[in-house]
Design an enzyme around this catalytic site. Structure first.
Site: not given
Length: 398
Positions: A122, A189-190, A345, A373
């Site tokens: 996120g 990711s985050w 990605d 991703h």
């Protein structure tokens, strides 16, 4: 090229078309055991007929290649690459971390196993039951938690006292609450951003790391995805994201969406949240995943996801400089780490994983050539499981 008389890796991989098995290549027996090759590309190190340890090609192989090349295990040992069966938590709870925020947490797997904490993406994405399946439940004590404002944590989609440094503090509070002296950190990711900043803040508390889809929260990464760069690949999806914003406000989509996601009008908030979330869900897989895209239709999920993401991006991750995570790699250089990156990605382009790899060559970089991703793409999921298996053997001293 690999060397005289040998086919290049690109030629080999382009000749293979079926994405099914992990392919690692062993050179023909006629190749001298003393032949060697070394390159900085993806930490590939070859010596005669030794295996290609760091370049992992998700593919099948055909009969024309079978005569000259064999399928072999990764490195010197075979690693499991299949997701583990679904399991349920053996304990759950809520931890009050401030006067405002209370976090949901859970534990599954082996209560006496090696602790691993899963850091979701996120920010605002929350955890899901499927996240437990990357880890061997007989070996790992698997800890999942929802970050401030996300998932089951309360209050929902709330932005006050919600910063990167608050989350770093929360991870430490959870570790202390669960009486864990040291744990593996797993994030994509985050989650990779948070894993890096947490480990740089508390390196003595981290036994190892698995990072996926590297996001360093630099301006060029934000601009690529939210200011028109990725539109070159997804112009159709971009138009839906773009068209919610009037032309006179399109000089900065992050700011324009921030205004709407924090509007006093609930309908305006939800419309912006759905458009923001759908843009990311559409671009998350190499091949469109309809189930993933439908997540954007959930008002509760999309509001937390969009509001919290946008809040962090408007504030540049609450970092003091654009290159903060790269600049502090020295603090974690000693930590055993695997980086898994999808070649295609679009959300977190490979340039970030490559920049991190160049600053931190001690970490193993695994590039999945037929993935985007999402952690749920087959090639990426396989590499994440294999990375956890590698660390498992590392902890055992094998």
């Amino acid at each position: 090229m690999i060397g005289a008389g040998l086919t290049s890796l690109n030629t080999i991989t382009s000749a293979i078309s079926t994405p099914s098995l992990p392919l690692l290549l062993r050179f023909p027996s006629k190749l001298s055991e003393s032949a060697s090759f070394s390159t900085t590309h993806n930490r590939i190190h070859l010596s005669g007929r030794r295996r290609i340890e760091s370049l992992v090609v998700k593919s099948g192989y055909n009969n024309s290649l079978e005569e000259e090349f064999d399928l072999v295990v990764m490195g010197e040992k075979e690693f499991s690459r299949s997701l583990y069966p679904a399991i349920e938590p053996y304990s759950t709870g809520f931890l009050k971390v401030s006067d405002i925020h209370t976090l949901y947490w859970e534990q599954s797997g082996n209560p006496d196993g090696h602790p691993v904490v899963f850091l979701h993406g996120g920010p605002g994405g929350g955890t899901a039951p499927n996240n437990r399946r990357f880890f061997d439940p007989t070996f790992y004590r698997i800890i999942l938690f929802d970050q401030r404002g996300a998932g089951k944590s309360k209050p929902h989609a709330f932005l006050e006292e919600n910063t990167t440094w608050d989350l770093v503090s929360d991870i430490e509070k959870l570790r202390e609450h669960l009486e864990i002296p040291q744990w593996q950190v797993f994030g994509g990711s985050w989650g990779s951003t948070l894993a890096l900043v947490y480990s740089q803040s508390h390196p003595d508390r981290v036994s190892g790391m698995v990072l996926r889809g590297i996001f360093l929260l630099r301006k060029k990464e934000i601009d690529w995805f939210y200011e028109g760069g990725a539109a070159a690949i997804y112009p159709d999806a971009w138009e839906e994201f773009r068209d919610l914003i009037p032309e006179e406000e399109r000089s900065c989509f992050i700011d324009a969406y921030h205004k709407r996601l924090n509007s006093d009008d609930v309908k305006t908030q939800h419309a912006a949240a759905k458009a923001w979330t759908k843009w990311e869900m559409v671009t998350a897989h190499l091949l469109l995943n309809e189930e993933n895209i439908k997540r954007g239709d959930d008002d509760s999920f999309s509001l937390a996801f969009a509001r919290i993401e946008n809040h962090y991006f408007v504030n540049k991750g609450f970092f003091p400089s654009d290159s903060f995570l790269i600049d502090n790699v020295e603090k974690i250089r000693h930590i055993k780490t695997v980086i898994v990156q999808g070649r295609y990605d679009v959300i977190c382009p490979m340039m970030s994983a490559w920049d991190l790899h160049k600053a931190w060559p001690e970490a193993d970089l695994k590039v999945v050539p037929d993935a985007g991703h999402s952690a749920n793409e087959p090639g990426i999921a396989a590499e994440l499981v294999a990375a956890n298996e590698m660390l498992k053997r590392h902890y055992r001293g094998e």
